[in-house]
Scaffold this active site. Structure first.
Site, PDB file in Angstrom:
ATOM      1  N   LYS A  43      -0.888   4.998   4.709  1.00  0.00           N
ATOM      2  CA  LYS A  43      -1.811   4.065   5.369  1.00  0.00           C
ATOM      3  C   LYS A  43      -1.445   3.906   6.837  1.00  0.00           C
ATOM      4  CE  LYS A  43      -3.924  -0.474   4.779  1.00  0.00           C
ATOM      5  NZ  LYS A  43      -5.255   0.097   5.024  1.00  0.00           N
TER       6      LYS A  43
ATOM      7  N   HIS B  17       0.827  -1.207   0.000  1.00  0.00           N
ATOM      8  CA  HIS B  17       0.000   0.000   0.000  1.00  0.00           C
ATOM      9  C   HIS B  17       0.861   1.257   0.000  1.00  0.00           C
ATOM     10  CE1 HIS B  17      -3.278  -2.751   1.080  1.00  0.00           C
ATOM     11  NE2 HIS B  17      -4.100  -1.760   0.742  1.00  0.00           N
TER      12      HIS B  17
HETATM   13  P1  NAP Z   1      -7.304   9.924   4.259  1.00  0.00           P
HETATM   14  O1  NAP Z   1      -6.971  10.479   2.930  1.00  0.00           O
HETATM   15  O2  NAP Z   1      -6.392  10.183   5.430  1.00  0.00           O
HETATM   16  O3  NAP Z   1      -8.777  10.418   4.643  1.00  0.00           O
HETATM   17  C1  NAP Z   1      -9.365  10.309   5.899  1.00  0.00           C
HETATM   18  C2  NAP Z   1     -10.209  11.549   6.099  1.00  0.00           C
HETATM   19  O4  NAP Z   1     -11.017  11.365   7.246  1.00  0.00           O
HETATM   20  C3  NAP Z   1      -9.403  12.840   6.317  1.00  0.00           C
HETATM   21  O5  NAP Z   1      -9.959  13.849   5.506  1.00  0.00           O
HETATM   22  C4  NAP Z   1      -9.639  13.138   7.804  1.00  0.00           C
HETATM   23  O6  NAP Z   1      -9.644  14.513   8.079  1.00  0.00           O
HETATM   24  C5  NAP Z   1     -11.031  12.561   7.992  1.00  0.00           C
HETATM   25  N1  NAP Z   1     -11.399  12.192   9.363  1.00  0.00           N
HETATM   26  C6  NAP Z   1     -10.650  11.607  10.309  1.00  0.00           C
HETATM   27  N2  NAP Z   1     -11.403  11.349  11.407  1.00  0.00           N
HETATM   28  C7  NAP Z   1     -12.653  11.788  11.125  1.00  0.00           C
HETATM   29  C8  NAP Z   1     -13.880  11.777  11.810  1.00  0.00           C
HETATM   30  N3  NAP Z   1     -13.962  11.284  13.049  1.00  0.00           N
HETATM   31  N4  NAP Z   1     -14.983  12.289  11.202  1.00  0.00           N
HETATM   32  C9  NAP Z   1     -14.923  12.796   9.953  1.00  0.00           C
HETATM   33  N5  NAP Z   1     -13.787  12.826   9.234  1.00  0.00           N
HETATM   34  C10 NAP Z   1     -12.673  12.317   9.804  1.00  0.00           C
HETATM   35  O7  NAP Z   1      -7.463   8.341   4.188  1.00  0.00           O
HETATM   36  P2  NAP Z   1      -7.943   7.436   2.940  1.00  0.00           P
HETATM   37  O8  NAP Z   1      -6.765   7.020   2.143  1.00  0.00           O
HETATM   38  O9  NAP Z   1      -9.086   8.092   2.254  1.00  0.00           O
HETATM   39  O10 NAP Z   1      -8.432   6.144   3.704  1.00  0.00           O
HETATM   40  C11 NAP Z   1      -9.476   6.197   4.662  1.00  0.00           C
HETATM   41  C12 NAP Z   1      -9.755   4.795   5.205  1.00  0.00           C
HETATM   42  O11 NAP Z   1     -10.274   3.989   4.145  1.00  0.00           O
HETATM   43  C13 NAP Z   1      -8.532   4.050   5.735  1.00  0.00           C
HETATM   44  O12 NAP Z   1      -8.908   3.326   6.885  1.00  0.00           O
HETATM   45  C14 NAP Z   1      -8.162   3.100   4.604  1.00  0.00           C
HETATM   46  O13 NAP Z   1      -7.512   1.937   5.059  1.00  0.00           O
HETATM   47  C15 NAP Z   1      -9.546   2.763   4.085  1.00  0.00           C
HETATM   48  N6  NAP Z   1      -9.618   2.282   2.695  1.00  0.00           N
HETATM   49  C16 NAP Z   1     -10.556   1.342   2.444  1.00  0.00           C
HETATM   50  C17 NAP Z   1     -10.772   0.890   1.171  1.00  0.00           C
HETATM   51  C18 NAP Z   1     -11.862  -0.117   0.932  1.00  0.00           C
HETATM   52  O14 NAP Z   1     -12.074  -0.523  -0.213  1.00  0.00           O
HETATM   53  N7  NAP Z   1     -12.584  -0.533   1.981  1.00  0.00           N
HETATM   54  C19 NAP Z   1     -10.008   1.386   0.112  1.00  0.00           C
HETATM   55  C20 NAP Z   1      -9.045   2.361   0.393  1.00  0.00           C
HETATM   56  C21 NAP Z   1      -8.873   2.823   1.689  1.00  0.00           C
HETATM   57  P3  NAP Z   1      -8.261  15.279   8.450  1.00  0.00           P
HETATM   58  O15 NAP Z   1      -7.371  15.172   7.258  1.00  0.00           O
HETATM   59  O16 NAP Z   1      -8.749  16.662   8.749  1.00  0.00           O
HETATM   60  O17 NAP Z   1      -7.688  14.592   9.659  1.00  0.00           O
END
Ligand code: NAP
Length: 250
Positions: A143, A139
């Site tokens: 992450k 990844h």
């Molecule tokens: P990211 O770019 O860091 O996005 C996370 C976002 O959530 C950030 O904008 C953050 O805001 C916000 N946030 C954090 N805590 C919050 C809360 N309590 N309420 C509302 N917003 C909040 O991460 P990402 O790459 O998008 O990944 C997010 C998650 O999805 C991870 O756990 C990843 O492993 C997972 N994922 C899953 C899949 C799937 O297919 N299931 C695929 C890809 C990723 P700030 O920046 O202001 O802190």
């Protein structure tokens, strides 16, 4: 408007959240009603939910937030579609019990890409006949959790059909701790973190004189969107928690 599913997004400004908002704008059956930040104080979160009145909350936040977000959805009768990874098996079990009690629909999917689901299914098929297996997941370096939720789910599905056994030489020693990766029921999971990667997984099998590799690559975050779209529609007609998109396809 009556026919629309009202969808709020937690993590709307994140890498995945932005893709979700884009996808919602392209489907006439789905109405994006706004973003929810559950780090705000309780009364602000409550007021925001009352204002948006979402049917579904799509959650792509962080491993720190996700348990509380699932509790909030229960309290407010909102159906969660969760892509956030990092929940422990115990937390998933606990939520399974509570959502089933409340009869509210909930989908948690460590991977929404169809190819990744197939990779898991094929790996479970192969493990029955080729029990010597190692998982390598790769990844991007932003992450937070390791191993990936997909690797854990794959390991669970493999363990369900594989006779438990320890692999490698019985007297093998790591001269650098961690060299052999994480142990899951006697087989190993390796996590690679590098810039430039999105989400990739290879499941390697070995037997006398032969190997089998099953590999999936998500080369962009759009790859997850058909699965998220399907889950939003499915969760509206569900009662209780489903863990894994494979339960929504044949
Ligand atoms: P990211 O770019 O860091 O996005 C996370 C976002 O959530 C950030 O904008 C953050 O805001 C916000 N946030 C954090 N805590 C919050 C809360 N309590 N309420 C509302 N917003 C909040 O991460 P990402 O790459 O998008 O990944 C997010 C998650 O999805 C991870 O756990 C990843 O492993 C997972 N994922 C899953 C899949 C799937 O297919 N299931 C695929 C890809 C990723 P700030 O920046 O202001 O802190």
């Amino acid at each position: 408007m009556g026919q629309h599913i009202r969808v709020a997004v937690a993590g709307a400004k994140g890498r995945m959240g932005q893709e979700v908002v884009k996808m919602l704008g392209q489907d006439d059956r789905l109405a994006y009603v706004g973003e929810l930040d559950t780090r705000e104080d309780e009364s602000a979160v409550k007021a925001r939910l009352e204002e948006m009145k979402p049917d579904v909350l799509v959650d792509f936040t962080t491993p720190h937030s996700i348990y509380r977000n699932l509790e909030l959805c229960l309290e407010h009768g909102v159906r969660p579609v969760v892509g956030t990874t990092g929940l422990s098996p115990e937390q998933i079990q606990e939520m399974d019990r509570r959502y089933s009690e409340s009869q509210l629909g909930c989908i948690i999917a460590p991977n929404f890409a169809i190819g990744a689901i197939l990779c898991m299914k094929f790996a479970a098929m192969a493990a029955k006949y080729m029990p010597h297996v190692e998982i390598i997941e790769l990844h991007h370096d932003k992450k937070l959790d390791a191993p990936s939720g997909t690797a854990l789910k794959t390991a669970e599905m493999i363990a369900a059909v594989r006779q438990e056994q320890k692999q490698g030489h019985p007297e093998e020693k790591e001269t650098i701790p961690g060299a052999r990766g994480a142990d899951y029921d006697g087989f190993r999971i390796h996590s690679v973190r590098l810039p430039g990667m999105v989400a990739h997984q290879e499941v390697l099998f070995g037997a006398t004189g032969q190997t089998l590799s099953i590999r999936h690559d998500s080369i962009n975050r759009e790859s997850f969107m058909p699965g998220v779209n399907m889950a939003i529609k499915a969760v509206m007609n569900m009662s209780g928690l489903v863990y894994g998109l494979e339960h929504l396809i044949d």
